[in-house]
Write a protein that holds these residues in place. Structure first.
Motif, PDB file in Angstrom:
ATOM      1  N   TYR A   1       0.830  -1.212   0.000  1.00  0.00           N
ATOM      2  CA  TYR A   1       0.000   0.000   0.000  1.00  0.00           C
ATOM      3  C   TYR A   1       0.863   1.260   0.000  1.00  0.00           C
ATOM      4  CZ  TYR A   1      -3.745  -3.256   1.072  1.00  0.00           C
ATOM      5  OH  TYR A   1      -4.626  -4.296   1.024  1.00  0.00           O
ATOM      6  N   GLU A   2       0.362   2.272  -0.699  1.00  0.00           N
ATOM      7  CA  GLU A   2       1.116   3.515  -0.862  1.00  0.00           C
ATOM      8  C   GLU A   2       1.086   4.356   0.414  1.00  0.00           C
ATOM      9  OE1 GLU A   2       1.076   7.509  -3.732  1.00  0.00           O
ATOM     10  OE2 GLU A   2      -0.035   5.703  -4.297  1.00  0.00           O
ATOM     11  N   TYR A   3      -0.121   4.498   0.997  1.00  0.00           N
ATOM     12  CA  TYR A   3      -0.242   5.317   2.206  1.00  0.00           C
ATOM     13  C   TYR A   3      -0.134   4.410   3.432  1.00  0.00           C
ATOM     14  CZ  TYR A   3      -2.053   8.369   5.825  1.00  0.00           C
ATOM     15  OH  TYR A   3      -2.199   9.111   6.977  1.00  0.00           O
ATOM     16  N   VAL A   4       0.952   4.471   4.131  1.00  0.00           N
ATOM     17  CA  VAL A   4       1.152   3.675   5.348  1.00  0.00           C
ATOM     18  C   VAL A   4       1.765   4.589   6.405  1.00  0.00           C
ATOM     19  CG1 VAL A   4       2.252   1.681   6.391  1.00  0.00           C
ATOM     20  CG2 VAL A   4       1.524   1.576   4.002  1.00  0.00           C
ATOM     21  N   LYS A   5       0.991   4.891   7.440  1.00  0.00           N
ATOM     22  CA  LYS A   5       1.484   5.848   8.426  1.00  0.00           C
ATOM     23  C   LYS A   5       1.597   5.249   9.822  1.00  0.00           C
ATOM     24  CE  LYS A   5       1.038  10.677   9.805  1.00  0.00           C
ATOM     25  NZ  LYS A   5       0.292  11.943   9.635  1.00  0.00           N
ATOM     26  N   HIS A   6       0.552   4.555  10.288  1.00  0.00           N
ATOM     27  CA  HIS A   6       0.552   4.049  11.663  1.00  0.00           C
ATOM     28  C   HIS A   6       0.337   2.540  11.639  1.00  0.00           C
ATOM     29  CE1 HIS A   6       0.407   8.211  12.873  1.00  0.00           C
ATOM     30  NE2 HIS A   6      -0.736   8.395  12.248  1.00  0.00           N
ATOM     31  N   VAL A   7       1.324   1.804  11.162  1.00  0.00           N
ATOM     32  CA  VAL A   7       1.233   0.344  11.096  1.00  0.00           C
ATOM     33  C   VAL A   7       2.369  -0.266  11.920  1.00  0.00           C
ATOM     34  CG1 VAL A   7       1.200  -1.690   9.607  1.00  0.00           C
ATOM     35  CG2 VAL A   7       0.188   0.463   8.801  1.00  0.00           C
ATOM     36  N   TYR A   8       2.025  -1.074  12.905  1.00  0.00           N
ATOM     37  CA  TYR A   8       2.997  -1.709  13.791  1.00  0.00           C
ATOM     38  C   TYR A   8       2.546  -3.143  14.058  1.00  0.00           C
ATOM     39  CZ  TYR A   8       3.696   3.255  14.991  1.00  0.00           C
ATOM     40  OH  TYR A   8       3.891   4.609  14.944  1.00  0.00           O
ATOM     41  N   THR A   9       3.469  -3.972  14.511  1.00  0.00           N
ATOM     42  CA  THR A   9       3.022  -5.218  15.123  1.00  0.00           C
ATOM     43  C   THR A   9       2.550  -4.874  16.532  1.00  0.00           C
ATOM     44  OG1 THR A   9       5.159  -5.791  16.091  1.00  0.00           O
ATOM     45  CG2 THR A   9       4.731  -6.559  13.827  1.00  0.00           C
ATOM     46  N   LEU A  10       1.609  -5.654  17.047  1.00  0.00           N
ATOM     47  CA  LEU A  10       1.099  -5.401  18.399  1.00  0.00           C
ATOM     48  C   LEU A  10       2.231  -5.488  19.421  1.00  0.00           C
ATOM     49  CD1 LEU A  10      -1.113  -4.955  20.472  1.00  0.00           C
ATOM     50  CD2 LEU A  10      -1.644  -7.412  20.355  1.00  0.00           C
ATOM     51  N   SER A  11       3.080  -6.502  19.304  1.00  0.00           N
ATOM     52  CA  SER A  11       4.179  -6.661  20.266  1.00  0.00           C
ATOM     53  C   SER A  11       5.148  -5.493  20.188  1.00  0.00           C
ATOM     54  CB  SER A  11       4.915  -7.978  20.011  1.00  0.00           C
ATOM     55  OG  SER A  11       5.431  -8.019  18.686  1.00  0.00           O
ATOM     56  N   GLU A  12       5.390  -4.985  18.977  1.00  0.00           N
ATOM     57  CA  GLU A  12       6.279  -3.827  18.796  1.00  0.00           C
ATOM     58  C   GLU A  12       5.686  -2.582  19.456  1.00  0.00           C
ATOM     59  OE1 GLU A  12       7.881  -1.098  15.008  1.00  0.00           O
ATOM     60  OE2 GLU A  12       6.386  -2.683  14.704  1.00  0.00           O
ATOM     61  N   TYR A  13       4.389  -2.354  19.261  1.00  0.00           N
ATOM     62  CA  TYR A  13       3.767  -1.127  19.758  1.00  0.00           C
ATOM     63  C   TYR A  13       3.707  -1.099  21.286  1.00  0.00           C
ATOM     64  CZ  TYR A  13       0.751   2.973  19.729  1.00  0.00           C
ATOM     65  OH  TYR A  13       0.249   4.237  19.907  1.00  0.00           O
ATOM     66  N   VAL A  14       3.469  -2.264  21.894  1.00  0.00           N
ATOM     67  CA  VAL A  14       3.355  -2.284  23.358  1.00  0.00           C
ATOM     68  C   VAL A  14       4.688  -2.667  24.015  1.00  0.00           C
ATOM     69  CG1 VAL A  14       0.906  -2.820  23.276  1.00  0.00           C
ATOM     70  CG2 VAL A  14       2.564  -4.699  23.423  1.00  0.00           C
ATOM     71  N   GLU A  15       5.703  -2.937  23.194  1.00  0.00           N
ATOM     72  CA  GLU A  15       7.051  -3.243  23.674  1.00  0.00           C
ATOM     73  C   GLU A  15       7.080  -4.475  24.574  1.00  0.00           C
ATOM     74  OE1 GLU A  15       8.072   0.509  25.459  1.00  0.00           O
ATOM     75  OE2 GLU A  15       8.884   1.291  23.578  1.00  0.00           O
ATOM     76  N   ILE A  16       6.422  -5.539  24.090  1.00  0.00           N
ATOM     77  CA  ILE A  16       6.493  -6.839  24.758  1.00  0.00           C
ATOM     78  C   ILE A  16       7.020  -7.831  23.727  1.00  0.00           C
ATOM     79  CG2 ILE A  16       5.171  -8.733  25.795  1.00  0.00           C
ATOM     80  CD1 ILE A  16       3.256  -6.678  26.933  1.00  0.00           C
ATOM     81  N   ASP A  17       8.190  -8.363  23.974  1.00  0.00           N
ATOM     82  CA  ASP A  17       8.863  -9.207  22.985  1.00  0.00           C
ATOM     83  C   ASP A  17       8.356 -10.654  23.083  1.00  0.00           C
ATOM     84  OD1 ASP A  17      10.508 -10.086  21.008  1.00  0.00           O
ATOM     85  OD2 ASP A  17      12.324 -10.145  22.248  1.00  0.00           O
ATOM     86  N   LYS A  18       7.138 -10.841  22.588  1.00  0.00           N
ATOM     87  CA  LYS A  18       6.544 -12.172  22.570  1.00  0.00           C
ATOM     88  C   LYS A  18       5.814 -12.386  21.247  1.00  0.00           C
ATOM     89  CE  LYS A  18       5.636 -12.841  27.523  1.00  0.00           C
ATOM     90  NZ  LYS A  18       4.583 -13.094  28.536  1.00  0.00           N
TER      91      LYS A  18
END
Length: 534
Positions: free
Chosen positions: A480-497
């Motif tokens: 997709y061309e417009y991508v602004k706020h895309v994260y993995t859930l673990s990345e966004y909440v900073e839990i490495d699982k």
């Protein structure tokens, strides 16, 4: 002395008797209600109503604008009864309604050519003009002023009653003073049953807001109250017209020259506030305000337009009409306010509307109903970074909807549209039965969920997209061309699982996925709330 006793009638609506003590004698009034067909008016009903008017009584009747409370305009005692029945301040002038233009000369002085031109253009119709009064008009009708407001209604029932009642009927709106004006006989009955002699039920009115008032005693003439006859329409007939600067401003201490200018009018029982800004900001602000009040246990009403109603998720939401046809908004305004009264809401938030055409009348009535309480929509809406959270999984039938439901059950400061999507969804299907079993064991449910494929529509500046796997994130970023706020859930909440897929596995594996999601969603809620406080 006056005493009102109210009771619940067979339809469980408030009705009542009106007791007036005169020299030791108790007069008891029970309101007569008669249906009238505008296309086939019963002579006997109009004769009865006209007789009541001529004898100094009060009759509510339909006009094309709102229902009016009719009395003999030339009888000062009848004016006193009108003020008494409405609970209306006696310095708030009444409008005299006529049915024959020739009758105007008896009650006014100095009819200008401009007034004649306006009468020719808009009478009969929703236009009221203010003139210098003649000696025939008592000060009780004019609120003590030397001017008098006059109009000729277009409604056939109104005109027949005026003729039968003597030709001059004073008729403010047939409601308790300050309440939303009545647009049906039912509204009149709610406010006036037991207080007046008779109600003529002619069905719903056509316009729904009171007449335009133009002061013809000034040069250039001045619009004191906007209505269906707009400034543009008036100026096309007589040229320049001024607008009273207090129309959309605060109330003053000066004596009003026309009805509705000084006192709080049209108000529902609940506190009404208007949210003003761009339409997008208005919707987002109202959603947040409604969400906050609901969290505090308040019952919230929302006034929405046809174009926006589907965007609201919290509160008692009512559609007032379409912005493509503001006449529909005017017609429904008082009806909607009264419906909120019936629903016993604690507070109401309304969108604002264009002031073009009849929109000026709509906003005038809304502002008075709100006591001029206006909220800056942008100030509320700009505080929220995200308004939508979308969880993305492979097929949207297990982990994604579980994460969405977990977040919906968190204590969030701000309202969010919370949804889930799948990267591979060929057709809609319900949630996985094992995932549903796990959710039910924790007093939650995925019932009603249907899988939805992720699309470009799920990407915008207000949406936080949280994928459950790294490969899903990079697929979105790549495709997709417009991508602004895309994260993995673990990345966004900073839990490495990792959040393993339990597809095809025993129920216990779904339980393990649930526990990991539960930990991450709790951290997500904390982070969203921290951002909301900034």
């Amino acid at each position: 002395m006056v005493l009102y006793i109210f009771y619940k009638n067979k339809r469980n609506k408030t009705s009542g008797f009106f007791f007036r003590y005169n020299n030791g004698i108790i007069n008891v009034m029970e309101t007569i209600i008669r249906k009238v067909d505008k296309n086939q008016i019963e002579k006997e009903v109009i004769e009865q109503a006209g007789r009541i008017i001529r004898e100094g009584g009060l009759v509510a009747f339909p006009t094309e604008t709102v229902y009016g409370l009719g009395a003999n305009a030339l009888d000062e005692e009848a004016a006193k009864k009108t003020y008494e029945a409405k609970g209306r301040p006696s310095d708030n002038p009444l409008i005299i309604h006529i049915a024959d233009f020739g009758d105007l000369n008896r009650i006014v002085q100095n009819i200008s050519k401009k007034a004649m031109d306006l009468a020719e253009a808009f009478w009969p119709g929703p236009l009221t003009m203010i003139f210098e009064k003649s000696d025939l008009v008592p000060y009780g009708t004019t609120g003590g002023l030397d001017t008098v407001a006059v109009r000729m209604p277009d409604d056939s029932i109104a005109r027949e009653l005026i003729l039968e009642g003597g030709g001059y009927i004073s008729a403010p709106s047939a409601n308790t003073s300050g309440r939303p004006s009545p647009t049906t006989a039912k509204h009149v009955e709610e406010d006036m049953s037991g207080r007046i002699d008779m109600i003529l039920d002619g069905g719903s009115v056509d316009i729904g807001v009171e007449s335009t008032i133009v002061d013809m005693t000034t040069e250039p003439p001045m619009i004191l109250r906007p209505g269906a006859v707009t400034k543009k329409m008036v100026e096309e007939v007589i040229g320049e017209v001024q607008i009273d600067k207090t129309l959309l401003g605060e109330e003053t201490d000066e004596a009003p020259k026309a009805p509705g200018m000084k006192y709080r009018h049209y108000a529902p029982k609940a506190q009404l506030k208007i949210v003003q800004g761009t339409l997008k900001d208005e919707v987002n602000a109202i959603k947040q305000l409604a969400y906050e009040k609901t969290k505090k246990g308040k019952k919230v009403g929302v006034i929405a337009s046809t174009e926006t109603v589907s965007r609201y998720t919290t509160g008692l939401i009512k559609t007032i009409g379409t912005r493509e046809n503001q006449s529909s908004i005017a017609k429904n305004l008082y009806k909607v306010l009264r419906e909120f009264d019936d629903e016993n809401v604690d507070c109401i938030y309304s969108e604002s509307f264009s002031v073009d055409g009849i929109g000026s009348a709509i906003m005038n009535r809304l502002e008075k109903a709100a006591g001029h309480q206006i909220i800056d929509a942008h100030e509320i809406a700009s505080k929220q970074k995200f308004r939508r959270v979308v969880f993305v999984s492979k097929s949207d039938n297990s982990r994604g909807p579980m994460a969405a439901e977990l977040l919906r059950n968190q204590d969030l400061i701000q309202e969010y549209e919370i949804e889930s999507r799948g990267m591979i969804v060929l057709f809609p299907e319900p949630a996985n039965q094992k995932a549903e079993a796990i959710m039910k064991s924790h007093q939650m449910t995925l019932e009603g969920h249907e899988t939805v494929a992720f699309s470009e529509d799920d990407l915008d500046e207000d949406t936080l997209v949280l994928t459950l796997e790294e490969n899903q994130k990079w697929k979105i970023v790549t495709d997709y061309e417009y991508v602004k706020h895309v994260y993995t859930l673990s990345e966004y909440v900073e839990i490495d699982k990792e959040i393993p897929s339990a597809y095809g596995q025993p129920l216990v594996e779904y339980g393990k996925s649930f526990e990991i999601l539960k930990e991450m969603i709790k951290k997500l809620a904390e982070k969203l709330n921290e951002e909301a406080k900034k």
